[in-house]
Enzyme design. Structure first.
Site, PDB file in Angstrom:
ATOM      1  N   ASP A  44      19.842  20.799 -60.312  1.00  0.00           N
ATOM      2  CA  ASP A  44      20.709  20.980 -59.345  1.00  0.00           C
ATOM      3  C   ASP A  44      21.759  22.478 -59.235  1.00  0.00           C
ATOM      4  O   ASP A  44      21.559  23.272 -60.291  1.00  0.00           O
ATOM      5  CB  ASP A  44      21.872  19.820 -59.423  1.00  0.00           C
ATOM      6  CG  ASP A  44      22.404  19.418 -58.171  1.00  0.00           C
ATOM      7  OD1 ASP A  44      22.246  20.288 -57.017  1.00  0.00           O
ATOM      8  OD2 ASP A  44      23.249  18.296 -58.196  1.00  0.00           O
ATOM      9  N   GLU A  58      23.601  28.108 -56.686  1.00  0.00           N
ATOM     10  CA  GLU A  58      24.092  29.083 -55.506  1.00  0.00           C
ATOM     11  C   GLU A  58      25.247  29.666 -55.652  1.00  0.00           C
ATOM     12  O   GLU A  58      25.932  30.568 -55.014  1.00  0.00           O
ATOM     13  CB  GLU A  58      24.381  28.049 -54.174  1.00  0.00           C
ATOM     14  CG  GLU A  58      22.972  27.178 -53.819  1.00  0.00           C
ATOM     15  CD  GLU A  58      23.261  25.845 -54.421  1.00  0.00           C
ATOM     16  OE1 GLU A  58      22.316  24.887 -54.142  1.00  0.00           O
ATOM     17  OE2 GLU A  58      24.177  25.482 -55.251  1.00  0.00           O
ATOM     18  N   ASP A  79      22.814  17.694 -49.575  1.00  0.00           N
ATOM     19  CA  ASP A  79      23.322  16.576 -49.391  1.00  0.00           C
ATOM     20  C   ASP A  79      23.683  16.267 -47.825  1.00  0.00           C
ATOM     21  O   ASP A  79      24.528  16.664 -47.131  1.00  0.00           O
ATOM     22  CB  ASP A  79      25.129  16.927 -50.012  1.00  0.00           C
ATOM     23  CG  ASP A  79      24.712  17.347 -51.420  1.00  0.00           C
ATOM     24  OD1 ASP A  79      23.755  16.882 -51.997  1.00  0.00           O
ATOM     25  OD2 ASP A  79      25.804  18.028 -51.881  1.00  0.00           O
TER      26      ASP A  79
END
Length: 801
Positions: free
Chosen positions: A433, A436, A499
């Protein structure tokens, strides 16, 4: 801030496959008495020039590089390209005439203006494929867009520095543009502004995205990959409908130009250069069950027990951050209070046929032993003072932490050792995950700052984890479930769409993002079935289940329960129906996975990839092809209303067997337990028995559903991946126009599966049925190997090959 543009060529030279142009810019033009040079005889003006080079890899692929700060040299790329994979001999012809330089290969002509700079790429028959824009002016005669050049900015009331380079290009009136990574906005990117810069997208309804790839495809027949890891900004006909622009935050502007003209040919060449995917392990094509999150061993085992009790197929269960101690994510150490004896827990999961996925991110929280170890050994990205770049709200749980520096080999070894310990314990895959959040002013061990490492970081992060798994389990069993990605990340499968909102809009945006990233070299992608934050309606969940279980990979995930029983008995029934279908299609999906390894082509395909000459497909982002044989149209309305466009050819409804001629749009109201699903006539679709888990190895028996066209001769083919023998078996079926003769062919008669061919929609028994040229014997029922039968009720010929 000042913009300088290339205006002419001072001199040029060439070798076997490269042409170098020394160019004059408009800020030098007055100071330099210049002429262009043919060969090396003409006097060169005094003053500086900027170089442009064209290096040809093949007759249809070349690299363009413009260095605006030549004394410093061109920026060295961080992208890892395999140039040897695509290089072919190129016979360049270079000629100048009347102020124009013509550079010819067997397939393309590149034309460069010498007296007045211009740049165009045309085909051998004279069709313009790409052209720099220098004629888009307003009524005052001012350019609307900046042509090839660079921008300088004054620093500290004194020196100037080059900050940006780029160019403008023409957009044809009928041109359509696709790609740029996972973009959730309109599928056709014409009219949009696009930024290739990773961000926490906070949903999937805006231009912000986790997976940015500065590569696009044009219906004019070309692809362009900007070779940088710095920020890239595009204007694709937004400022002016006649022009596109591309700007790089660097003093070097480089791109690789691919001519197809087909999208498939471009993607194959592009992925050969940037790296082909490794086929994911077969079990990864099963159902993944997850949520945020299963908070204890007891909780997890209650879920797996019910999955088996309900006979819901499932191969992977996932643990989000709660597998680690509170305020310790991510130190990659178990919370043994909540998950006691993890080794035995994992062994129990494996015995029940489940693989285990664990969540992680590349940030380590302060106050942990892992943080102190990394700080003492210099494993973190630093600030300008050399201290770890600590930020609040960086880690899961909104606490402070620092970023692992994967440009540091020692930090990579440290992280991989922690990963290997978990893999040796039995963990199968990691959800990688985040990634960024790299600040532009961060400093890395390789000497780069976040300006050039921000976009590249996900490549290093996912490679680190992927290779650690491969070290233990082998490359055939290596897999990550990543969120952020850049050019080349497709080498480390696979990725999900972040998401999405738990709504029909969120579901649609997940599909748009997936179709977009599939055209930039990522053949496998997934999404959170049901959406991420919040609880979807029952109708949304069921419709998303149908779409998700007919995707390349399938994972249920969200902040609230996503197990089907949380949405009622009807949801369980529909889930099982489509999970059963998915597991019947595993050999089909796995065969396309093998195709992806060899070609880079995606498993889930936008219609424009297969039907680029059909204008109706140019903006079509509400349906897709699963492979080439199946067309899927998800339902995005509670009413069940859906429009389905059928491209050229003939299509057969999977559920009703009704036939439709292509080139039309069907208006349907679909019951909640169905999704529009069509089989292409003239195809072979391999199916086999469903199961509770994906079965390793080739199936003992595979049924080949052959769907002939209704009129005329049929020639159907399929490349079946025989896992046991690790080879592709070509399957063919020829049926004459009257249905009197059926000829089946299996390239490898010793293939592992026993093939049964069901040739559907046959009005009468054929006169002859041959397999590999030998006649099979007709029987009344229950054919054995070397026999066939005809069922008049089902209008089906069954042959046991």
């Amino acid at each position: 801030m000042q913009r300088s543009a290339v205006v002419a060529v001072d001199e040029y030279r060439w070798s076997t496959d490269t042409v170098t142009l020394e160019c004059i810019t408009d800020d030098e033009e007055e100071a330099v008495g210049w002429k262009y040079r043919e060969g090396t005889d003409t006097e060169v003006g005094t003053g500086g020039t900027v170089p442009v080079s064209l290096s040809f890899y093949t007759p249809t692929t070349f690299r363009f590089e413009f260095a605006a700060n030549p004394d410093a040299g061109a920026t060295e790329t961080l992208n890892e390209f395999d140039e040897e994979a695509i290089i072919e001999p190129v016979d360049l012809t270079v000629e100048a005439d009347e102020g124009v330089l013509r550079i010819d290969t067997d397939a393309l002509r590149v034309t460069v203006g010498l007296d007045a700079w211009s740049f165009a790429v045309t085909t051998s028959d004279g069709r313009t494929v790409f052209e720099e824009q220098r004629e888009d002016i307003d009524v005052h005669g001012d350019l609307r867009v900046d042509p090839l050049g660079y921008t300088t900015v004054e620093r500290n009331n004194g020196p100037n520095r080059v900050t940006n380079t780029g160019t403008a290009f023409t957009l044809a009136p009928d041109e359509h543009v696709y790609g740029f990574g996972e973009k959730f906005t309109g599928f056709d990117k014409r009219g949009q502004r696009i930024e290739s810069w990773h961000v926490e997208a906070l949903g999937t309804e805006t231009e912000r995205s986790y997976k940015n790839v500065p590569f696009h495809l044009s219906t004019r027949g070309y692809g362009m990959l900007v070779d940088t890891t710095n920020r890239v900004e595009y204007d694709v006909g937004n400022t002016s409908t006649a022009s596109g622009t591309v700007e790089v935050s660097d003093d070097t502007f480089s791109f690789v130009f691919f001519y197809g003209p087909s999208f498939k040919a471009i993607i194959e060449e592009y992925t050969a250069l940037t790296g082909r995917v490794t086929r994911p392990p077969k079990w990864s094509f099963g159902v993944w069950m997850s949520r945020l999150g299963y908070e204890s061993r007891e909780h997890l085992e209650s879920i797996t027990a019910r999955l088996r009790e309900e006979e819901i197929p499932c191969d992977v269960v996932h643990l989000d951050p709660f597998w680690m101690r509170e305020f310790h994510s991510c130190d990659l150490e178990w919370d043994i209070d909540q998950f006691p004896d993890p080794e035995s827990m994992i062994a129990g999961l494996h015995e029940e046929g489940f693989h285990l996925s664990l969540w992680e991110h590349p940030y380590v929280p302060t106050g942990t032993d892992a943080f102190e170890t990394a700080r003492e050994n210099g494993y973190f990205v630093t600030d300008a003072t050399g201290k770890p770049y600590v930020m609040d709200n960086l880690c899961q749980g909104d606490y402070a932490g620092a970023i692992v520096d994967f440009s540091n080999p020692d930090a990579v070894d440290w992280w991989q050792e922690k990963t290997r310990e978990l893999v040796e314990m039995g963990v199968d895959v990691f959800k990688t995950d985040y990634g960024e959040g790299i600040p532009e002013d961060a400093v890395f061990a390789n000497g780069r700052t976040g300006a050039s490492m921000h976009n590249y970081y996900p490549f290093l992060y996912n490679r680190t984890v992927y290779e650690a798994i491969a070290d233990v389990n082998g490359s055939d069993e290596a897999l990550v479930w990543g969120r952020s990605a850049w050019t080349g990340n497709q080498r480390f499968p696979m990725y999900w769409g972040g998401d999405a909102q738990p709504s029909f809009n969120g579901m649609h945006s997940a599909l748009r993002g997936g179709l977009s990233v599939s055209l930039t070299g990522f053949p496998f992608w997934s999404h959170d079935i049901g959406g991420f934050r919040g609880t979807p309606s029952t109708e949304t969940y069921i419709r998303w289940v149908q779409f998700g279980l007919l995707s390349s990979h399938s994972r249920c995930h969200g902040t609230t329960p996503r197990e089907p029983w949380a949405f009622g008995e009807e949801a369980v029934r529909v889930f099982k129906k489509f999970a059963t279908l998915r597991y019947r299609l595993i050999s089909y999906l796995y065969s396309y996975a093998e195709t992806a390894c060899r070609t880079g082509l995606p498993v889930v395909r936008p219609l424009v990839l297969e039907y680029t000459d059909d204008p109706t497909t140019y903006n079509l982002d509400t349906q897709y092809l699963l492979g080439e044989e199946l067309l899927v149209a998800p339902v995005f309305r509670e009413t069940g209303d859906v429009d389905v466009y059928l491209p050229e050819g003939e299509w057969v409804d999977y559920w009703s067997a009704e036939r439709y001629t292509g080139g039309q749009t069907l208006h349907r109201t679909v019951p909640l337990d169905e999704i529009p699903l069509f089989v292409r006539a003239g195809s072979i679709l391999p199916l086999h028995e469903s199961s509770q888990t994906v079965q390793e190895g080739s199936p003992d028996e595979a049924t080949l559903r052959v769907t002939p066209v209704s009129t005329g001769e049929t020639r159907a083919t399929f490349d079946f991946y025989d896992e046991d023998r690790d080879r592709v078996v070509s399957l063919e079926c020829d049926i004459d126009a009257d249905g009197e003769a059926i000829d089946l062919s299996v390239e490898d008669p010793n293939a592992t599966p026993s093939f049964v061919a069901d040739v559907v929609d046959i009005d009468h028994p054929p006169t002859t049925l041959r397999v590999n040229g030998e006649d099979l014997r007709a029987v009344d029922a229950d054919p054995a190997r070397g026999e066939w039968t005809y069922d008049a009720t089902d209008r089906t010929v069954r042959a046991v090959l």
